[in-house]
Design a protein around this motif. Structure first.
Motif, PDB file in Angstrom:
ATOM      1  N   ASP A 111      29.977  46.562  34.505  1.00 28.23           N
ATOM      2  CA  ASP A 111      30.488  46.574  33.138  1.00 28.23           C
ATOM      3  C   ASP A 111      31.989  46.853  33.101  1.00 28.23           C
ATOM      4  OD1 ASP A 111      30.918  49.415  33.240  1.00 28.23           O
ATOM      5  OD2 ASP A 111      28.843  49.766  32.628  1.00 28.23           O
ATOM      6  N   LEU A 112      32.533  46.759  31.892  1.00 32.66           N
ATOM      7  CA  LEU A 112      33.987  46.819  31.726  1.00 32.66           C
ATOM      8  C   LEU A 112      34.562  48.174  32.133  1.00 32.66           C
ATOM      9  CD1 LEU A 112      36.153  44.855  30.794  1.00 32.66           C
ATOM     10  CD2 LEU A 112      35.945  45.806  28.490  1.00 32.66           C
ATOM     11  N   GLN A 113      33.914  49.277  31.740  1.00 24.78           N
ATOM     12  CA  GLN A 113      34.446  50.593  32.097  1.00 24.78           C
ATOM     13  C   GLN A 113      34.421  50.795  33.605  1.00 24.78           C
ATOM     14  OE1 GLN A 113      35.988  52.895  30.050  1.00 24.78           O
ATOM     15  NE2 GLN A 113      36.540  53.674  32.075  1.00 24.78           N
ATOM     16  N   SER A 114      33.393  50.276  34.250  1.00 25.40           N
ATOM     17  CA  SER A 114      33.336  50.352  35.710  1.00 25.40           C
ATOM     18  C   SER A 114      34.525  49.614  36.326  1.00 25.40           C
ATOM     19  CB  SER A 114      32.022  49.752  36.209  1.00 25.40           C
ATOM     20  OG  SER A 114      31.980  49.709  37.620  1.00 25.40           O
ATOM     21  N   HIS A 115      34.837  48.451  35.789  1.00 26.59           N
ATOM     22  CA  HIS A 115      35.991  47.684  36.288  1.00 26.59           C
ATOM     23  C   HIS A 115      37.288  48.476  36.125  1.00 26.59           C
ATOM     24  CE1 HIS A 115      33.403  44.433  36.963  1.00 26.59           C
ATOM     25  NE2 HIS A 115      33.763  43.589  36.005  1.00 26.59           N
ATOM     26  N   VAL A 116      37.459  49.089  34.959  1.00 23.95           N
ATOM     27  CA  VAL A 116      38.682  49.855  34.692  1.00 23.95           C
ATOM     28  C   VAL A 116      38.823  50.994  35.694  1.00 23.95           C
ATOM     29  CG1 VAL A 116      39.830  51.374  33.029  1.00 23.95           C
ATOM     30  CG2 VAL A 116      38.771  49.241  32.243  1.00 23.95           C
ATOM     31  N   ASP A 117      37.740  51.710  35.938  1.00 24.63           N
ATOM     32  CA  ASP A 117      37.780  52.809  36.905  1.00 24.63           C
ATOM     33  C   ASP A 117      38.053  52.295  38.312  1.00 24.63           C
ATOM     34  OD1 ASP A 117      37.212  54.538  34.837  1.00 24.63           O
ATOM     35  OD2 ASP A 117      35.061  54.613  35.252  1.00 24.63           O
ATOM     36  N   TRP A 118      37.472  51.143  38.633  1.00 25.86           N
ATOM     37  CA  TRP A 118      37.675  50.557  39.961  1.00 25.86           C
ATOM     38  C   TRP A 118      39.125  50.137  40.162  1.00 25.86           C
ATOM     39  CZ3 TRP A 118      35.781  45.127  41.764  1.00 25.86           C
ATOM     40  CH2 TRP A 118      35.846  45.030  43.162  1.00 25.86           C
ATOM     41  N   VAL A 119      39.731  49.564  39.124  1.00 27.27           N
ATOM     42  CA  VAL A 119      41.134  49.158  39.217  1.00 27.27           C
ATOM     43  C   VAL A 119      42.009  50.347  39.593  1.00 27.27           C
ATOM     44  CG1 VAL A 119      43.138  48.476  37.819  1.00 27.27           C
ATOM     45  CG2 VAL A 119      41.040  47.112  37.760  1.00 27.27           C
ATOM     46  N   ASN A 120      41.721  51.515  39.029  1.00 32.03           N
ATOM     47  CA  ASN A 120      42.498  52.707  39.382  1.00 32.03           C
ATOM     48  C   ASN A 120      42.346  53.044  40.858  1.00 32.03           C
ATOM     49  OD1 ASN A 120      43.461  53.078  36.766  1.00 32.03           O
ATOM     50  ND2 ASN A 120      41.670  54.284  36.161  1.00 32.03           N
ATOM     51  N   ASP A 121      41.150  52.874  41.392  1.00 35.61           N
ATOM     52  CA  ASP A 121      40.938  53.105  42.826  1.00 35.61           C
ATOM     53  C   ASP A 121      41.705  52.079  43.663  1.00 35.61           C
ATOM     54  OD1 ASP A 121      39.268  55.172  42.203  1.00 35.61           O
ATOM     55  OD2 ASP A 121      37.442  54.254  43.015  1.00 35.61           O
ATOM     56  N   ILE A 122      41.644  50.812  43.238  1.00 32.72           N
ATOM     57  CA  ILE A 122      42.329  49.744  43.985  1.00 32.72           C
ATOM     58  C   ILE A 122      43.828  50.024  44.046  1.00 32.72           C
ATOM     59  CG2 ILE A 122      42.882  47.285  44.024  1.00 32.72           C
ATOM     60  CD1 ILE A 122      40.159  46.843  42.583  1.00 32.72           C
ATOM     61  N   LYS A 123      44.409  50.423  42.920  1.00 31.13           N
ATOM     62  CA  LYS A 123      45.844  50.713  42.883  1.00 31.13           C
ATOM     63  C   LYS A 123      46.184  51.928  43.737  1.00 31.13           C
ATOM     64  CE  LYS A 123      48.151  50.364  39.103  1.00 31.13           C
ATOM     65  NZ  LYS A 123      48.597  50.585  37.711  1.00 31.13           N
ATOM     66  N   SER A 124      45.269  52.879  43.793  1.00 32.70           N
ATOM     67  CA  SER A 124      45.500  54.062  44.627  1.00 32.70           C
ATOM     68  C   SER A 124      45.436  53.706  46.103  1.00 32.70           C
ATOM     69  CB  SER A 124      44.451  55.132  44.297  1.00 32.70           C
ATOM     70  OG  SER A 124      44.565  56.240  45.167  1.00 32.70           O
ATOM     71  N   TYR A 125      44.542  52.782  46.453  1.00 38.89           N
ATOM     72  CA  TYR A 125      44.377  52.394  47.860  1.00 38.89           C
ATOM     73  C   TYR A 125      45.483  51.439  48.309  1.00 38.89           C
ATOM     74  CZ  TYR A 125      42.160  50.636  52.120  1.00 38.89           C
ATOM     75  OH  TYR A 125      41.908  50.292  53.410  1.00 38.89           O
ATOM     76  N   CYS A 126      45.841  50.492  47.464  1.00 37.49           N
ATOM     77  CA  CYS A 126      46.876  49.497  47.790  1.00 37.49           C
ATOM     78  C   CYS A 126      48.178  49.919  47.115  1.00 37.49           C
ATOM     79  CB  CYS A 126      46.458  48.105  47.330  1.00 37.49           C
ATOM     80  SG  CYS A 126      44.926  47.522  48.084  1.00 37.49           S
ATOM     81  N   LEU A 127      48.929  50.752  47.797  1.00 34.23           N
ATOM     82  CA  LEU A 127      50.107  51.367  47.178  1.00 34.23           C
ATOM     83  C   LEU A 127      51.226  50.376  46.889  1.00 34.23           C
ATOM     84  CD1 LEU A 127      50.240  54.671  49.259  1.00 34.23           C
ATOM     85  CD2 LEU A 127      49.289  54.313  46.975  1.00 34.23           C
ATOM     86  N   ASP A 128      51.165  49.152  47.475  1.00 31.04           N
ATOM     87  CA  ASP A 128      52.224  48.176  47.222  1.00 31.04           C
ATOM     88  C   ASP A 128      51.956  47.335  45.981  1.00 31.04           C
ATOM     89  OD1 ASP A 128      50.092  47.245  48.693  1.00 31.04           O
ATOM     90  OD2 ASP A 128      51.256  46.057  50.103  1.00 31.04           O
ATOM     91  N   ILE A 129      50.936  47.683  45.182  1.00 32.32           N
ATOM     92  CA  ILE A 129      50.775  47.064  43.857  1.00 32.32           C
ATOM     93  C   ILE A 129      51.722  47.780  42.909  1.00 32.32           C
ATOM     94  CG2 ILE A 129      49.206  46.602  41.942  1.00 32.32           C
ATOM     95  CD1 ILE A 129      46.894  46.686  43.918  1.00 32.32           C
ATOM     96  N   VAL A 130      52.667  47.041  42.349  1.00 27.03           N
ATOM     97  CA  VAL A 130      53.695  47.634  41.492  1.00 27.03           C
ATOM     98  C   VAL A 130      53.347  47.364  40.030  1.00 27.03           C
ATOM     99  CG1 VAL A 130      56.142  47.644  40.902  1.00 27.03           C
ATOM    100  CG2 VAL A 130      55.439  47.296  43.283  1.00 27.03           C
ATOM    101  N   GLY A 131      53.378  48.420  39.198  1.00 25.29           N
ATOM    102  CA  GLY A 131      53.138  48.243  37.778  1.00 25.29           C
ATOM    103  C   GLY A 131      51.659  48.083  37.456  1.00 25.29           C
ATOM    104  N   ASP A 132      51.393  47.444  36.311  1.00 28.47           N
ATOM    105  CA  ASP A 132      50.013  47.235  35.872  1.00 28.47           C
ATOM    106  C   ASP A 132      49.279  46.304  36.828  1.00 28.47           C
ATOM    107  OD1 ASP A 132      50.467  48.821  33.658  1.00 28.47           O
ATOM    108  OD2 ASP A 132      50.947  47.119  32.347  1.00 28.47           O
ATOM    109  N   PHE A 133      47.960  46.477  36.887  1.00 26.07           N
ATOM    110  CA  PHE A 133      47.153  45.552  37.692  1.00 26.07           C
ATOM    111  C   PHE A 133      47.338  44.153  37.114  1.00 26.07           C
ATOM    112  CE2 PHE A 133      43.284  43.723  39.540  1.00 26.07           C
ATOM    113  CZ  PHE A 133      43.416  44.194  40.840  1.00 26.07           C
TER     114      PHE A 133
END
Length: 220
Positions: free
Chosen positions: A71-93
């Motif tokens: 679901d959508l909230q799961s995706h939002v929480d996952w995006v935060n994990d992805i950005k934390s793991y891949c530190l070279d993502i700059v700005g918003d997903f």
């Protein structure tokens, strides 16, 4: 889905708001890629690398669109994990993730494992990737098992090939081709036409069979 199939004009909720696919796509190419589940390690690396390479896709007029049956909230929480793991993502997903908790889109696009497709409680999307052209046609499909992550460089390479051969219908790209390397001239193109289309010359490769079907050029 078969190559050349028309992708339906679906509606979906995403991490960047609701979309109507054709309107969202516009005149762009699209890479639509599915994942078995949120909060899985291989998928986390894949979404992260796609995000890091977004500008490479933009240069090719390609939009990215991810999909998972969570679901959508799961995706939002996952995006935060992805950005934390891949530190070279700059700005918003940089791209949306479709929420498809009822698996309706996954079934419509043949993204469900055959053995699980009729059981909505356990069915997971396979690791499918579709390259869709601006006319909404499926041009290339890659399907990976859950154990194997995708190669982003290969996705960019095949997009380069598709776009090049769309512009020049007389050629195809050989194994391991990358932009700037020799391309193959299609066998049905007669020699007298080849000389007109490629006035700077081609290379003809002699074969033991005596058949003149291997012709290459860098003048494309």
């Amino acid at each position: 889905m078969r190559l050349g199939s028309l992708i339906p004009n679906f509606s979906a909720q995403t991490t960047k708001g609701p979309i109507q696919f054709y309107d969202w796509q516009g005149e762009s190419w699209v890479v639509l890629f599915s994942h078995p589940s949120d909060f899985t390690p291989v998928c986390t690396t894949e979404l992260g690398r796609m995000a890091v390479h977004k500008e490479h896709f933009c240069k090719r007029n390609v939009k990215l669109l991810a999909h998972s049956v969570d679901d959508l909230q799961s995706h939002v929480d996952w995006v935060n994990d992805i950005k934390s793991y891949c530190l070279d993502i700059v700005g918003d997903f940089p791209y949306p993730i479709i929420a498809d908790s009822k698996r309706e889109l996954a079934v419509a696009l043949d993204m469900i494992d055959e053995e699980q497709k009729d059981d909505p409680e356990i069915a997971k999307t396979v690791r499918a990737l579709y390259v869709i052209d601006p006319k909404h046609r499926l041009r290339l499909a890659m399907v990976y098992p859950m154990s194997t992550g995708r190669n982003v460089d290969e996705i960019l390479r095949v997009i380069d090939s598709l776009q090049l051969t769309d512009k020049n219908p007389y050629i195809a790209t050989p194994a391991n081709w990358t932009p700037g390397e020799k391309v193959m001239i299609l066998p049905h193109v007669e020699d007298n036409l080849v000389d007109k289309v490629f006035p700077k010359g081609i290379d003809r490769v002699g074969m033991p069979s005596g058949k003149n079907y291997v012709r290459t050029t860098t003048n494309y």
